[in-house]
Design an enzyme around this catalytic site. Sequence first.
Site, PDB file in Angstrom:
ATOM      1  N   LYS A 173      -1.670  -2.555 -17.213  1.00 22.07           N
ATOM      2  CA  LYS A 173      -0.710  -3.584 -17.606  1.00 22.07           C
ATOM      3  C   LYS A 173       0.475  -2.932 -18.304  1.00 22.07           C
ATOM      4  O   LYS A 173       0.325  -2.324 -19.362  1.00 22.07           O
ATOM      5  CB  LYS A 173      -1.352  -4.586 -18.566  1.00 22.07           C
ATOM      6  CG  LYS A 173      -0.444  -5.803 -18.795  1.00 22.07           C
ATOM      7  CD  LYS A 173      -0.915  -6.680 -19.930  1.00 22.07           C
ATOM      8  CE  LYS A 173      -0.284  -6.284 -21.237  1.00 22.07           C
ATOM      9  NZ  LYS A 173       1.184  -6.406 -21.265  1.00 22.07           N
ATOM     10  N   GLY A 226       1.064   1.745 -28.128  1.00 20.96           N
ATOM     11  CA  GLY A 226       1.803   0.601 -28.635  1.00 20.96           C
ATOM     12  C   GLY A 226       1.762   0.565 -30.147  1.00 20.96           C
ATOM     13  O   GLY A 226       1.540   1.603 -30.795  1.00 20.96           O
ATOM     14  N   ALA A 229      -0.785  -2.184 -35.313  1.00 15.38           N
ATOM     15  CA  ALA A 229      -1.557  -3.416 -35.528  1.00 15.38           C
ATOM     16  C   ALA A 229      -2.281  -3.813 -34.236  1.00 15.38           C
ATOM     17  O   ALA A 229      -3.461  -4.198 -34.267  1.00 15.38           O
ATOM     18  CB  ALA A 229      -0.638  -4.535 -35.983  1.00 15.38           C
ATOM     19  N   THR A 230      -1.597  -3.678 -33.097  1.00 18.58           N
ATOM     20  CA  THR A 230      -2.248  -3.996 -31.812  1.00 18.58           C
ATOM     21  C   THR A 230      -3.408  -3.042 -31.567  1.00 18.58           C
ATOM     22  O   THR A 230      -4.483  -3.459 -31.113  1.00 18.58           O
ATOM     23  CB  THR A 230      -1.240  -3.890 -30.646  1.00 18.58           C
ATOM     24  OG1 THR A 230      -0.025  -4.496 -31.036  1.00 18.58           O
ATOM     25  CG2 THR A 230      -1.759  -4.547 -29.397  1.00 18.58           C
ATOM     26  N   GLU A 248      -2.652   5.581 -28.858  1.00 18.77           N
ATOM     27  CA  GLU A 248      -1.428   6.266 -29.281  1.00 18.77           C
ATOM     28  C   GLU A 248      -0.562   5.216 -29.962  1.00 18.77           C
ATOM     29  O   GLU A 248      -0.033   4.322 -29.295  1.00 18.77           O
ATOM     30  CB  GLU A 248      -0.676   6.827 -28.068  1.00 18.77           C
ATOM     31  CG  GLU A 248      -1.415   7.905 -27.316  1.00 18.77           C
ATOM     32  CD  GLU A 248      -1.648   9.143 -28.145  1.00 18.77           C
ATOM     33  OE1 GLU A 248      -0.892   9.377 -29.112  1.00 18.77           O
ATOM     34  OE2 GLU A 248      -2.602   9.873 -27.842  1.00 18.77           O
ATOM     35  N   CYS A 282       8.409   6.786 -30.300  1.00 18.60           N
ATOM     36  CA  CYS A 282       7.447   6.941 -31.401  1.00 18.60           C
ATOM     37  C   CYS A 282       7.587   8.302 -32.072  1.00 18.60           C
ATOM     38  O   CYS A 282       7.123   8.492 -33.187  1.00 18.60           O
ATOM     39  CB  CYS A 282       6.029   6.706 -30.909  1.00 18.60           C
ATOM     40  SG  CYS A 282       5.627   7.679 -29.465  1.00 18.60           S
ATOM     41  N   GLU A 383       7.361   1.327 -39.932  1.00 18.98           N
ATOM     42  CA  GLU A 383       8.004   1.749 -38.686  1.00 18.98           C
ATOM     43  C   GLU A 383       9.040   0.704 -38.258  1.00 18.98           C
ATOM     44  O   GLU A 383       8.696  -0.438 -37.964  1.00 18.98           O
ATOM     45  CB  GLU A 383       6.944   1.915 -37.588  1.00 18.98           C
ATOM     46  CG  GLU A 383       7.506   2.541 -36.327  1.00 18.98           C
ATOM     47  CD  GLU A 383       6.497   2.646 -35.189  1.00 18.98           C
ATOM     48  OE1 GLU A 383       5.640   1.753 -35.067  1.00 18.98           O
ATOM     49  OE2 GLU A 383       6.589   3.623 -34.423  1.00 18.98           O
TER      50      GLU A 383
HETATM   51  O1  TXE Z   1       3.970  -3.447 -29.091  1.00 19.58           O
HETATM   52  P1  TXE Z   1       2.568  -3.999 -28.786  1.00 19.58           P
HETATM   53  P2  TXE Z   1       5.304  -4.255 -29.094  1.00 19.58           P
HETATM   54  C1  TXE Z   1       5.547  -0.243 -32.159  1.00 19.58           C
HETATM   55  C2  TXE Z   1       6.889  -0.518 -32.737  1.00 19.58           C
HETATM   56  C3  TXE Z   1       7.181  -1.904 -32.274  1.00 19.58           C
HETATM   57  C4  TXE Z   1       5.826  -2.521 -32.399  1.00 19.58           C
HETATM   58  C5  TXE Z   1       5.622  -3.727 -31.591  1.00 19.58           C
HETATM   59  O2  TXE Z   1       6.815  -0.466 -34.124  1.00 19.58           O
HETATM   60  O3  TXE Z   1       8.115  -2.550 -33.057  1.00 19.58           O
HETATM   61  O4  TXE Z   1       4.951  -1.498 -31.982  1.00 19.58           O
HETATM   62  O5  TXE Z   1       6.021  -3.494 -30.243  1.00 19.58           O
HETATM   63  C6  TXE Z   1       0.018  -5.046 -25.121  1.00 19.58           C
HETATM   64  N1  TXE Z   1      -4.666  -6.742 -26.318  1.00 19.58           N
HETATM   65  N2  TXE Z   1       5.573   0.454 -30.894  1.00 19.58           N
HETATM   66  O6  TXE Z   1       5.210  -5.656 -29.544  1.00 19.58           O
HETATM   67  O7  TXE Z   1       2.511  -5.438 -29.094  1.00 19.58           O
HETATM   68  C7  TXE Z   1       1.443  -5.488 -24.878  1.00 19.58           C
HETATM   69  O8  TXE Z   1       1.501  -6.534 -23.954  1.00 19.58           O
HETATM   70  C8  TXE Z   1      -4.271  -5.918 -25.334  1.00 19.58           C
HETATM   71  C9  TXE Z   1       5.231   1.832 -30.947  1.00 19.58           C
HETATM   72  O9  TXE Z   1       5.835  -4.069 -27.751  1.00 19.58           O
HETATM   73  O10 TXE Z   1       1.623  -3.073 -29.416  1.00 19.58           O
HETATM   74  C10 TXE Z   1       2.067  -4.192 -24.385  1.00 19.58           C
HETATM   75  O11 TXE Z   1       1.736  -3.985 -23.019  1.00 19.58           O
HETATM   76  N3  TXE Z   1      -3.001  -5.564 -25.142  1.00 19.58           N
HETATM   77  C11 TXE Z   1       4.914   2.365 -29.622  1.00 19.58           C
HETATM   78  C12 TXE Z   1       1.365  -3.140 -25.241  1.00 19.58           C
HETATM   79  O12 TXE Z   1       0.156  -3.759 -25.668  1.00 19.58           O
HETATM   80  C13 TXE Z   1      -2.077  -6.037 -25.989  1.00 19.58           C
HETATM   81  C14 TXE Z   1       5.760   1.891 -28.512  1.00 19.58           C
HETATM   82  C15 TXE Z   1       2.172  -2.719 -26.475  1.00 19.58           C
HETATM   83  O13 TXE Z   1       2.511  -3.880 -27.197  1.00 19.58           O
HETATM   84  C16 TXE Z   1      -2.430  -6.890 -27.048  1.00 19.58           C
HETATM   85  C17 TXE Z   1       6.022   0.475 -28.586  1.00 19.58           C
HETATM   86  C18 TXE Z   1      -3.784  -7.235 -27.195  1.00 19.58           C
HETATM   87  N4  TXE Z   1      -4.234  -8.015 -28.169  1.00 19.58           N
HETATM   88  C19 TXE Z   1       5.938  -0.175 -29.773  1.00 19.58           C
HETATM   89  N5  TXE Z   1      -1.315  -7.208 -27.722  1.00 19.58           N
HETATM   90  C20 TXE Z   1       4.708   3.851 -29.551  1.00 19.58           C
HETATM   91  N6  TXE Z   1       3.974   4.421 -30.485  1.00 19.58           N
HETATM   92  O14 TXE Z   1       5.125   4.498 -28.605  1.00 19.58           O
HETATM   93  C21 TXE Z   1      -0.286  -6.576 -27.115  1.00 19.58           C
HETATM   94  N7  TXE Z   1      -0.741  -5.868 -26.054  1.00 19.58           N
END
Ligand code: TXE
Length: 479
Positions: A173, A226, A229-230, A248, A282, A383
């Site tokens: 996904k 991502g 928190a996720t 990661e 990141c 962050e």
């Molecule tokens: O990330 P999410 P978001 C950080 C950065 C950013 C914050 C939120 O601080 O502001 O994360 O970004 C999927 N079960 N990074 O909202 O929500 C979601 O659909 C399974 C750092 O985009 O973590 C997406 O495909 N999957 C980072 C993926 O997870 C879930 C790069 C990332 O989304 C889910 C991006 C769940 N419960 C953001 N909830 C880095 N370190 O590179 C969400 N997703």
Amino acid sequence: MEIRNYINGAFTPPQSKLWIDNYNPSNGVIYGKIPNSNQSDVEAAYQAAAQSFKTWSKTSAEKRSKILLKISDLIEKHSSLFAEAESKDNGKPITLAKTVDIPRAASNFRFFGNAITQFYSESHSNTSAQVINYTLRQPIGVVGCISPWNLPLYLFTWKIAPAIAAGNCVVAKPSEVTPVTAYLLGDICNKAGLPPGVLNIVHGLGSTTGQAIVTHPNIKAISFTGGTATGASIAKTAAPMFKKLSLELGGKNPNIIFADCDYQTMINTTVKSSFANQGQICLCGSRIFVERSIYNKFKTDFIAKVKALKIGLPSDKTSNIGAVVSKTHLIKIQDYIIIAKAEKHTILLGGNKVNVKNNEDGYYFEPTIIEVNSNDCRINQEEIFGPVVSIMPFDTDEEALNMANDVKYGLSATVWTNNLKRSMYFSEHLQAGIIWINTWMTRDLRTPFGGVKASGVGREGGFEALRFFTEQKNICIKY
Ligand code: TXE
């Protein structure tokens, strides 16, 4: 543009019949819709993957390798199409998509296509006991890959390539914010002869589609990049199901600058490590610590260089800074400027939304430099993930090291110095998975990639990724 799921080699609308709008960050206009896939869609993807696993897991490494190399070639052949799509969907400058994102997506397939032919496992012989042990590394089965929006195809393929190289089948996904290049990848996989069902791409929100992947009882491993928190929420769900997990997560990386560094290289690289991809990497060095003797000079020069960056349309080849990825993200960044003011820091440059002519609803934000009064503040501890960096001076090595480590994250760190002893000391004591000395984001795909503390668990890259995507089995033979 109507995006569809890619299941069993075919493009299908979601069984959920639910769709999400896809926005163009450069002008805020909806330009497509993507499925918000539900559990039934994920189940269909799983079934296709499980069926294909029976043959793909038994396909020779050489044959798998050939298909991965072909996918790589085809991404390269269509690199303009991919780069334009990525730039439009994410808001990143076209030059960046052309020179970094898409070449790296092609390299990911090439690298793991080659790596799988060199992958090996252990054997231990004990001749006096007449026993030999050897270890099989078998593909896990059906695995889940979930990726973010900042480097869409780059990070999506960074997971998928090693997973399928190792003989797994995948339910993947991409981020719902940047679905387009993952959608285009399906067609490339078909053209390259990837058997149907080896890779299945389901689109949708994290809370629905992502959650359905994570909770699926037979998806045995999850590779996720991502937010922290996720990642924590995924771990909470997946751990009691005994799934293999690679996480990661976020970073709040220090960039430590000593007076004895090569000043010009340092300052040019620091502009990039601060603002490349609008700061949405990141690995960006968002906390800059500068030795006091050069602090004022650095401040003046850094501001001048950042002021010269051109903010503009992502499609404009001369833009250095494009749009941030979404309206929600723009608001999050703006909120941090309010926090910076409340914490009584000094905004040296930027801090405002930018109106690009005829694209006033686009999500543009000025590259922003904040002089912070302490490391112990929200601006330095949380962050922001946008074009915002903080700077502050330090007096001693110990002080710099303590501030660098005094954060919950531990992804990467950069140190600028020509003092060998100092660089070795910092390399040993910085709490991060990746340390760069006198460089930034110089990557060798053979090296382990990942963080410590709240930046994640596990390592990707090289054989580490192939180890993650295989299950070890030890066989002991007495003869
Ligand atoms: O990330 P999410 P978001 C950080 C950065 C950013 C914050 C939120 O601080 O502001 O994360 O970004 C999927 N079960 N990074 O909202 O929500 C979601 O659909 C399974 C750092 O985009 O973590 C997406 O495909 N999957 C980072 C993926 O997870 C879930 C790069 C990332 O989304 C889910 C991006 C769940 N419960 C953001 N909830 C880095 N370190 O590179 C969400 N997703």
